[in-house]
Design an enzyme around this catalytic site. Structure first.
Site, PDB file in Angstrom:
ATOM      1  N   HIS A 253       0.679  -1.375   0.101  1.00 11.95           N
ATOM      2  CA  HIS A 253      -0.285   0.136  -0.494  1.00 11.95           C
ATOM      3  C   HIS A 253       1.124   1.186   0.114  1.00 11.95           C
ATOM      4  O   HIS A 253       2.104   0.918   0.714  1.00 11.95           O
ATOM      5  CB  HIS A 253      -0.366  -0.010   0.794  1.00 11.95           C
ATOM      6  N   CYS A 291      -3.738   2.067  -4.573  1.00 12.79           N
ATOM      7  CA  CYS A 291      -4.560   2.974  -3.368  1.00 12.79           C
ATOM      8  C   CYS A 291      -4.968   4.881  -3.744  1.00 12.79           C
ATOM      9  O   CYS A 291      -3.586   5.355  -4.234  1.00 12.79           O
ATOM     10  CB  CYS A 291      -3.829   3.292  -2.557  1.00 12.79           C
ATOM     11  N   HIS A 318      -8.173   0.168  -4.204  1.00 11.57           N
ATOM     12  CA  HIS A 318      -8.340   1.038  -3.464  1.00 11.57           C
ATOM     13  C   HIS A 318      -8.638   2.488  -4.314  1.00 11.57           C
ATOM     14  O   HIS A 318      -7.559   3.338  -4.280  1.00 11.57           O
ATOM     15  CB  HIS A 318      -7.139   1.544  -2.435  1.00 11.57           C
ATOM     16  N   ASP A 361     -12.518   1.725  -0.559  1.00  8.16           N
ATOM     17  CA  ASP A 361     -11.704   2.652   0.901  1.00  8.16           C
ATOM     18  C   ASP A 361     -12.558   2.738   1.496  1.00  8.16           C
ATOM     19  O   ASP A 361     -13.378   3.795   1.885  1.00  8.16           O
ATOM     20  CB  ASP A 361     -10.905   3.124   0.196  1.00  8.16           C
ATOM     21  N   HIS A 362     -12.037   4.352   1.855  1.00 12.66           N
ATOM     22  CA  HIS A 362     -13.487   5.338   2.777  1.00 12.66           C
ATOM     23  C   HIS A 362     -13.906   5.932   2.232  1.00 12.66           C
ATOM     24  O   HIS A 362     -14.365   5.570   0.832  1.00 12.66           O
ATOM     25  CB  HIS A 362     -12.134   6.390   2.686  1.00 12.66           C
ATOM     26  N   TYR A 378     -13.914   4.368   7.990  1.00 16.66           N
ATOM     27  CA  TYR A 378     -15.394   3.078   7.412  1.00 16.66           C
ATOM     28  C   TYR A 378     -16.611   3.359   8.088  1.00 16.66           C
ATOM     29  O   TYR A 378     -17.244   2.828   8.829  1.00 16.66           O
ATOM     30  CB  TYR A 378     -14.025   2.176   8.127  1.00 16.66           C
TER      31      TYR A 378
END
Length: 412
Positions: A253, A291, A318, A361-362, A378
């Site tokens: 990541h 990501c 991501h 992802d978020h 999350y």
């Protein structure tokens, strides 16, 4: 791409039954109850895998099988811990799980200063303020050399509008107004609430997190970028034979945020960094977690071009996006906005490998998410909203590319 969701195990307030209803196909999770540095047993892996499968989904990606600090800084027990890691890889393979998202970030997994930064529409997002982070570093952590480093801090030339900003002066100004309650909140945001729920160095019940923080930082004294790169190369070279034998794909990541912080080296933050580690251990099992959110927080990163360049070595995606403000601070943006251009990224990855696991992802905190005790970043409703947006993007892109698309969970 396979629609996946990061789920934090059987104690997660978001249940697998909920996820199945919103179109999730694969689960991204870890054995959060296994202490750092211990082998993941086949029995524990099987138990969680079967639990996920009983809800009609599969365990698609491990995020994360943690790389303990001693491997990162090259401690005396590094080789012993790498053997533990290899045993866990073998046990995961035996249970049919072959994709491992990990990171090589020293001490901190990811960093934000505000976990509920209000958006104009009333929702909130994760936010990074350079002045507040500098305040934490100088006045709360009181790291040796922090003041001098922030005095010399410069934003990259791509952020010309922030070139005259004096982050140290802003941190000093905050010192005049910061309350003990605000300081406590900053520690919670940077150390506890962003780290405690992952299998990392800090726990939510740590009574002396700053003491532990200093102990961890001390282990990196004398470790510069070149040495950290060498340690990452050593780790990858040692585990690659196991990855080849058992079909395990390692995907690192990117650093989050992709900037140097706390005097620590960061080695997965730019195109040059990614190119370096892929070439340093040139093996198809040595790959990238692309990501888009982390990479788009760096003004020097052309996220779309990086996706084109590294798509063939990407094992996990991501999809999220960041917006950088003129002063250099950044926030996590709508999945249809920000710097990442998720629409074009979807085209690139669908063309390269439509079976890639992807998670949004978020997501925003919205419509009462903040009252339900979810982990920072999350949320349920915010991520569900983002997943709906991305599912629409994928359906459109697949039609353009002539790829059959079917809404997960319907008539299959």
């Amino acid at each position: 791409m396979e629609r996946t969701w990061r789920w934090f195990g059987k104690k997660d307030k978001i249940t697998l039954a909920m996820l199945r209803q919103i179109g999730v196909e694969g689960i991204v999770t870890a054995l959060h109850d296994v202490p750092l540095g211990e082998v993941w047993s086949r029995e524990k892996i099987r138990d969680l895998r079967e639990y996920i499968e009983s809800h009609g989904m599969r365990w698609s990606v491990v995020e994360s099988l943690p790389v303990v600090e001693t491997i990162k800084y090259g401690g005396p027990d590094r080789d012993e811990q790498i053997e533990v890691y290899k045993e866990s890889l073998r046990n995961l393979s035996a249970e049919g799980i072959h994709t491992i998202c990990y990171n090589f970030m020293p001490v901190l997994d990811w960093a934000r200063t505000d976990l509920l930064h209000e958006n104009p529409n009333g929702s909130s997002n994760l936010y990074f303020s350079y002045a507040e982070f500098a305040y934490f570093d100088i006045y709360i952590l009181k790291r040796e050399g922090a003041r001098e480093e922030w005095a010399n801090f410069q934003f990259p030339p791509e952020l010309a509008s922030a070139s005259e900003r004096n982050v140290l002066a802003e941190a000093d100004a905050l010192h005049e107004t910061m309350t003990p309650e605000q300081e406590h909140q900053l520690v919670e945001n940077i150390v506890i609430k962003t780290q405690g729920f992952v299998s990392g160095n800090f726990r939510e019940d740590d009574e002396h997190p700053l003491e532990l923080f200093h102990q961890l930082l001390d282990r990196y004294k004398g470790i510069d970028k070149a040495q950290l790169r060498a340690n990452m190369k050593y780790f990858l070279e040692v585990i690659m034979p196991t990855c080849e034998e058992y079909g395990m794909n390692m995907c690192v990541h990117p650093d989050d945020p992709p900037i140097e912080i706390l005097g620590l080296p960061r080695i997965v933050r730019t195109e040059e960094d990614i190119e370096w580690f892929l070439n340093a251990v040139d093996n198809p099992h040595n790959g990238l977690t692309f990501c888009a959110g982390s990479l788009s927080a760096g003004a020097y990163n052309n996220v779309v071009e990086m996706a084109r360049k590294f798509a063939s070595r990407t094992h996990f995606v991501h999809l999220r996006s960041c917006h950088i403000f003129p002063n250099g601070d950044f926030t996590e943006a709508s999945h249809l906005g920000g710097r990442a251009d998720i629409i074009e990224l979807s085209r690139i990855f669908e063309q390269t490998n439509p079976d890639l696991p992807m998670r949004v992802d978020h997501g925003m905190t919205m419509l009462g998410d903040e009252e339900r005790g979810y982990n920072a970043g999350y949320s349920f409703l915010g991520r569900m909203f983002a997943l709906g947006q991305v599912q629409g993007i994928l359906a459109t892109v697949d039609r353009e590319l002539g790829i059959p698309y079917q809404q997960p969970g319907f008539f299959d």
